[in-house]
Design a protein around this motif. Structure first.
Motif, PDB file in Angstrom:
ATOM      1  N   VAL A 200       0.835  -1.206   0.000  1.00 42.10           N
ATOM      2  CA  VAL A 200       0.000   0.000   0.000  1.00 42.10           C
ATOM      3  C   VAL A 200       0.869   1.256   0.000  1.00 42.10           C
ATOM      4  N   SER A 201       1.910   1.267   0.839  1.00 41.43           N
ATOM      5  CA  SER A 201       2.785   2.445   0.916  1.00 41.43           C
ATOM      6  C   SER A 201       3.509   2.685  -0.406  1.00 41.43           C
ATOM      7  N   ALA A 202       4.081   1.616  -0.975  1.00 41.00           N
ATOM      8  CA  ALA A 202       4.805   1.767  -2.234  1.00 41.00           C
ATOM      9  C   ALA A 202       3.870   2.207  -3.358  1.00 41.00           C
ATOM     10  N   ALA A 203       2.678   1.626  -3.409  1.00 44.81           N
ATOM     11  CA  ALA A 203       1.721   1.996  -4.446  1.00 44.81           C
ATOM     12  C   ALA A 203       1.295   3.457  -4.318  1.00 44.81           C
ATOM     13  N   LEU A 204       1.084   3.920  -3.090  1.00 43.74           N
ATOM     14  CA  LEU A 204       0.680   5.313  -2.880  1.00 43.74           C
ATOM     15  C   LEU A 204       1.775   6.276  -3.334  1.00 43.74           C
ATOM     16  N   VAL A 205       3.027   5.960  -3.037  1.00 42.29           N
ATOM     17  CA  VAL A 205       4.128   6.839  -3.437  1.00 42.29           C
ATOM     18  C   VAL A 205       4.251   6.887  -4.959  1.00 42.29           C
ATOM     19  N   ILE A 206       4.158   5.733  -5.609  1.00 44.49           N
ATOM     20  CA  ILE A 206       4.303   5.698  -7.067  1.00 44.49           C
ATOM     21  C   ILE A 206       3.132   6.400  -7.746  1.00 44.49           C
ATOM     22  N   VAL A 207       1.910   6.163  -7.254  1.00 43.55           N
ATOM     23  CA  VAL A 207       0.734   6.830  -7.829  1.00 43.55           C
ATOM     24  C   VAL A 207       0.814   8.335  -7.606  1.00 43.55           C
ATOM     25  N   SER A 208       1.256   8.763  -6.426  1.00 49.07           N
ATOM     26  CA  SER A 208       1.407  10.197  -6.157  1.00 49.07           C
ATOM     27  C   SER A 208       2.442  10.820  -7.093  1.00 49.07           C
ATOM     28  N   SER A 209       3.541  10.101  -7.320  1.00 48.11           N
ATOM     29  CA  SER A 209       4.552  10.595  -8.255  1.00 48.11           C
ATOM     30  C   SER A 209       3.988  10.698  -9.669  1.00 48.11           C
ATOM     31  N   TYR A 210       3.175   9.724 -10.038  1.00 49.16           N
ATOM     32  CA  TYR A 210       2.551   9.740 -11.369  1.00 49.16           C
ATOM     33  C   TYR A 210       1.625  10.942 -11.523  1.00 49.16           C
ATOM     34  N   ILE A 211       0.822  11.214 -10.484  1.00 45.63           N
ATOM     35  CA  ILE A 211      -0.086  12.367 -10.532  1.00 45.63           C
ATOM     36  C   ILE A 211       0.709  13.667 -10.595  1.00 45.63           C
ATOM     37  N   GLY A 212       1.804  13.729  -9.813  1.00 43.05           N
ATOM     38  CA  GLY A 212       2.635  14.927  -9.854  1.00 43.05           C
ATOM     39  C   GLY A 212       3.240  15.172 -11.229  1.00 43.05           C
ATOM     40  N   VAL A 213       3.642  14.102 -11.907  1.00 44.13           N
ATOM     41  CA  VAL A 213       4.199  14.237 -13.254  1.00 44.13           C
ATOM     42  C   VAL A 213       3.126  14.697 -14.239  1.00 44.13           C
ATOM     43  N   ILE A 214       1.916  14.171 -14.110  1.00 45.34           N
ATOM     44  CA  ILE A 214       0.828  14.588 -15.005  1.00 45.34           C
ATOM     45  C   ILE A 214       0.523  16.075 -14.827  1.00 45.34           C
ATOM     46  N   ILE A 215       0.470  16.522 -13.574  1.00 45.58           N
ATOM     47  CA  ILE A 215       0.209  17.942 -13.308  1.00 45.58           C
ATOM     48  C   ILE A 215       1.333  18.803 -13.872  1.00 45.58           C
ATOM     49  N   ALA A 216       2.572  18.352 -13.682  1.00 40.12           N
ATOM     50  CA  ALA A 216       3.701  19.127 -14.214  1.00 40.12           C
ATOM     51  C   ALA A 216       3.725  19.132 -15.731  1.00 40.12           C
TER      52      ALA A 216
END
Length: 317
Positions: A200-216
């Protein structure tokens, strides 16, 4: 005549079983050898050029490959022991499973670090060189292996709580696996809780990074090409994470299938699941980065082809 017929049938079944086991042994060993060769070649590639040794994301990739390769070696050894139906003692099996768990935890944690690094490269390109340094990368990898080691120490302490003195012998009756070394309810509960928390922790970090890249990527100040590559890489990291942690449900899945399938069908499905869940994820990193990365690919192909291709040799040289 009836007894002779039954004896001949039994002998034929035993011969067929031996042939089948030898075939599985050969195919799986050959597949593992190919994957180990590719992983080893890519690891050698990453140490053969200063551009790889001095770049943080390639250092992280080398650590991921090291963990996956070590995990592949231990898993293949345990698989071959199970195919040959060789049982071990509890200390020997415990040592092998502890080493396997050490590398099995470090792989998803390294994927998390690689995802954060890609997110920083896209979202904060001006500060990337100051944040992602060789020193910080080394400290992060030290933290990754420390967490893996602490997890294994907890497993060992829970294992030592088991009353081994009550056993007639330390020789195991079952085949060695990670599941058979979960002795006692505390070990099983801790292992399930840790694996769930890790996923769960690893998935949340990777998904958050993915969302941050999309926003950027929607920002005019961010390069569209680099953001697109980072987004695709993070998606691959998420797939790698799922495949890497799928090994944690491998043994429970086998137990559930054994209850509902005939034994002959289960044995064949067991081998297929081993290749799909254990072997394939361990070579996925080399296939992804070895073929996608424009810097690694020509050098890697040059080594894989033994520099027989003049064009590849010229590029990689």
């Amino acid at each position: 005549m009836s007894a002779a017929s039954r004896s001949n049938s039994s002998a034929a079944l035993q011969d067929g079983d031996i042939v089948e086991r030898m075939t599985i042994f050969s195919l799986c060993t050959a597949s593992a050898a190919v994957f180990l060769f590719i992983n080893g070649t890519l690891m050698f590639t990453l140490r053969s050029r200063s551009v790889f040794r001095d770049t943080c994301r390639y250092i992280l990739l080398y650590n991921l490959l090291l963990a996956d390769t070590a995990q592949l070696v231990v898993c293949q050894l345990l698989f071959l022991l199970s195919v040959c139906r060789i049982t071990l003692t509890y200390p020997v099996c415990g040592t092998l499973t502890v080493f396997a768990n050490l590398t099995n935890v470090s792989s998803p944690l390294t994927l998390v670090v690689m995802s954060v690094e890609r997110c920083i490269a896209v979202c904060m390109p001006l500060r990337h060189a100051a944040i992602v340094t060789i020193r910080n990368t080394g400290l992060t990898l030290l933290l990754v292996w420390t967490i893996s080691s602490l997890h294994n120490m907890c497993r060992v302490f829970l294992l030592l709580d088991f009353p081994f003195e009550d056993l007639e012998s330390l020789q195991m009756r079952d085949l060695c696996s990670d599941l058979t070394m979960l002795l006692g309810s505390k070990s099983k509960a801790y292992d399930n809780a840790f694996n769930g928390f890790l996923f769960v922790s690893a998935a949340l970090v990777i998904v958050s990074s993915y969302i941050g890249v999309i926003i950027a990527a929607r920002s005019a100040s961010t390069g569209k090409t680099s953001a697109l590559k980072a987004r695709n890489t993070l998606m691959l990291h998420l797939v790698q994470l799922c495949l890497s942690l799928s090994s944690t449900i491998y043994n429970p899945m086998l137990i559930a299938l054994l209850r509902i399938l005939q034994y002959a069908v289960f044995i064949r499905l067991h081998k297929f699941l081993y290749v799909l869940i254990i072997l394939f994820p361990r070579c996925l990193s080399s296939l992804i980065y070895g073929l996608r990365d424009q810097t690694i690919r020509p050098v890697l192909l040059g080594y894989l082809c033994c520099r027989l291709n003049p064009k590849i040799a010229a590029v990689s040289g």
